[in-house]
Design a protein around this motif. Sequence first.
Motif, mmCIF file in Angstrom:
data_model
loop_
_atom_site.group_PDB
_atom_site.id
_atom_site.type_symbol
_atom_site.label_atom_id
_atom_site.label_comp_id
_atom_site.label_asym_id
_atom_site.label_seq_id
_atom_site.Cartn_x
_atom_site.Cartn_y
_atom_site.Cartn_z
ATOM 1 N N LEU A 1 -19.381 -44.291 -6.132
ATOM 2 C CA LEU A 1 -19.606 -43.980 -7.548
ATOM 3 C C LEU A 1 -21.015 -44.333 -7.990
ATOM 4 C CD1 LEU A 1 -16.282 -44.950 -9.376
ATOM 5 C CD2 LEU A 1 -17.100 -42.703 -8.679
ATOM 6 N N ARG A 2 -21.646 -45.299 -7.317
ATOM 7 C CA ARG A 2 -23.017 -45.677 -7.686
ATOM 8 C C ARG A 2 -23.966 -44.519 -7.431
ATOM 9 N NH1 ARG A 2 -22.966 -50.854 -3.950
ATOM 10 N NH2 ARG A 2 -22.542 -49.147 -2.538
ATOM 11 N N LEU A 3 -23.783 -43.829 -6.313
ATOM 12 C CA LEU A 3 -24.626 -42.669 -6.010
ATOM 13 C C LEU A 3 -24.259 -41.482 -6.890
ATOM 14 C CD1 LEU A 3 -24.632 -42.901 -2.107
ATOM 15 C CD2 LEU A 3 -26.399 -43.686 -3.694
ATOM 16 N N LYS A 4 -22.961 -41.284 -7.105
ATOM 17 C CA LYS A 4 -22.506 -40.156 -7.916
ATOM 18 C C LYS A 4 -23.008 -40.260 -9.350
ATOM 19 C CE LYS A 4 -20.129 -36.738 -9.531
ATOM 20 N NZ LYS A 4 -20.950 -35.590 -9.760
ATOM 21 N N LEU A 5 -23.029 -41.489 -9.894
ATOM 22 C CA LEU A 5 -23.417 -41.673 -11.288
ATOM 23 C C LEU A 5 -24.876 -42.076 -11.466
ATOM 24 C CD1 LEU A 5 -20.147 -43.358 -12.585
ATOM 25 C CD2 LEU A 5 -20.810 -40.952 -12.670
ATOM 26 N N GLY A 6 -25.668 -41.999 -10.401
ATOM 27 C CA GLY A 6 -27.108 -42.170 -10.518
ATOM 28 C C GLY A 6 -27.600 -43.596 -10.692
ATOM 29 N N CYS A 7 -26.894 -44.578 -10.147
ATOM 30 C CA CYS A 7 -27.388 -45.962 -10.205
ATOM 31 C C CYS A 7 -28.671 -46.068 -9.380
ATOM 32 C CB CYS A 7 -26.350 -46.938 -9.659
ATOM 33 S SG CYS A 7 -24.894 -47.088 -10.691
ATOM 34 N N GLU A 8 -29.541 -46.991 -9.785
ATOM 35 C CA GLU A 8 -30.837 -47.122 -9.120
ATOM 36 C C GLU A 8 -30.716 -47.563 -7.674
ATOM 37 O OE1 GLU A 8 -33.565 -49.486 -11.357
ATOM 38 O OE2 GLU A 8 -33.228 -48.330 -13.175
ATOM 39 N N SER A 9 -29.726 -48.424 -7.372
ATOM 40 C CA SER A 9 -29.565 -48.876 -5.991
ATOM 41 C C SER A 9 -28.089 -48.921 -5.642
ATOM 42 C CB SER A 9 -30.189 -50.258 -5.789
ATOM 43 O OG SER A 9 -29.451 -51.225 -6.502
ATOM 44 N N ALA A 10 -27.822 -48.850 -4.356
ATOM 45 C CA ALA A 10 -26.452 -48.919 -3.858
ATOM 46 C C ALA A 10 -26.460 -49.754 -2.584
ATOM 47 C CB ALA A 10 -25.905 -47.527 -3.600
ATOM 48 N N SER B 1 -24.261 -36.493 -0.619
ATOM 49 C CA SER B 1 -24.655 -37.863 -0.300
ATOM 50 C C SER B 1 -23.716 -38.913 -0.891
ATOM 51 C CB SER B 1 -26.085 -38.133 -0.763
ATOM 52 O OG SER B 1 -26.161 -38.006 -2.168
ATOM 53 N N PHE B 2 -23.084 -38.595 -2.022
ATOM 54 C CA PHE B 2 -22.190 -39.580 -2.633
ATOM 55 C C PHE B 2 -20.825 -39.652 -1.940
ATOM 56 C CE2 PHE B 2 -22.035 -35.709 -5.231
ATOM 57 C CZ PHE B 2 -20.689 -35.390 -5.182
#
Length: 170
Positions: free
Chosen positions: A80-89, A62-63
């Motif tokens: 990188l937001r999805l790869k590093l687990g940020c709450e929203s993208a 998904s990232f």
Amino acid sequence: MDMIHEAAHVARSEAARAALASQSGSEFLTFRLGAEEYGIDILKVQEIRSYEAPTRIANAPSFVKGVVNLRGVIVPIVDLRLKLGCESAEYNDFTVVIVLNVRGRVVGAVVDSVSDVLELNQDSIRPAPEMASAVDTSFITGISNVNERMLILMDIEALMASADMGLFDA
């Protein structure tokens, strides 16, 4: 979009200046992922572009958002937001792609926004804290406080070349 073109110009000129900089300091491109601010070696940055929806690749994680054609080069785009687990993208006018040169390949990294270029000497960089084995901090090279800002310094090459990214052969 003028801000993006200006940031790309700054990144290119800063990269050229960094090549001539003394060994005492290193220059970092800073960017935001959610509420955190990160820094990567400016010499890994090829350019900064506005986000455009990539062509999706079947069965990709998904990232990995897909690929774009960048002047004849097919470039994988990693959020990188999805790869590093940020709450929203969210994808908005501030969302940019940092085009990187990693191990001789061109890779795009989606971030919330680009901040600036900072020169840090080694004295201002603290080692990354030790974390539980469940948390992968191998790509974090250090932490620096800059004008009341906590900056997480990242080895973008190590992150992009990691096996779970699937972008490079083992």
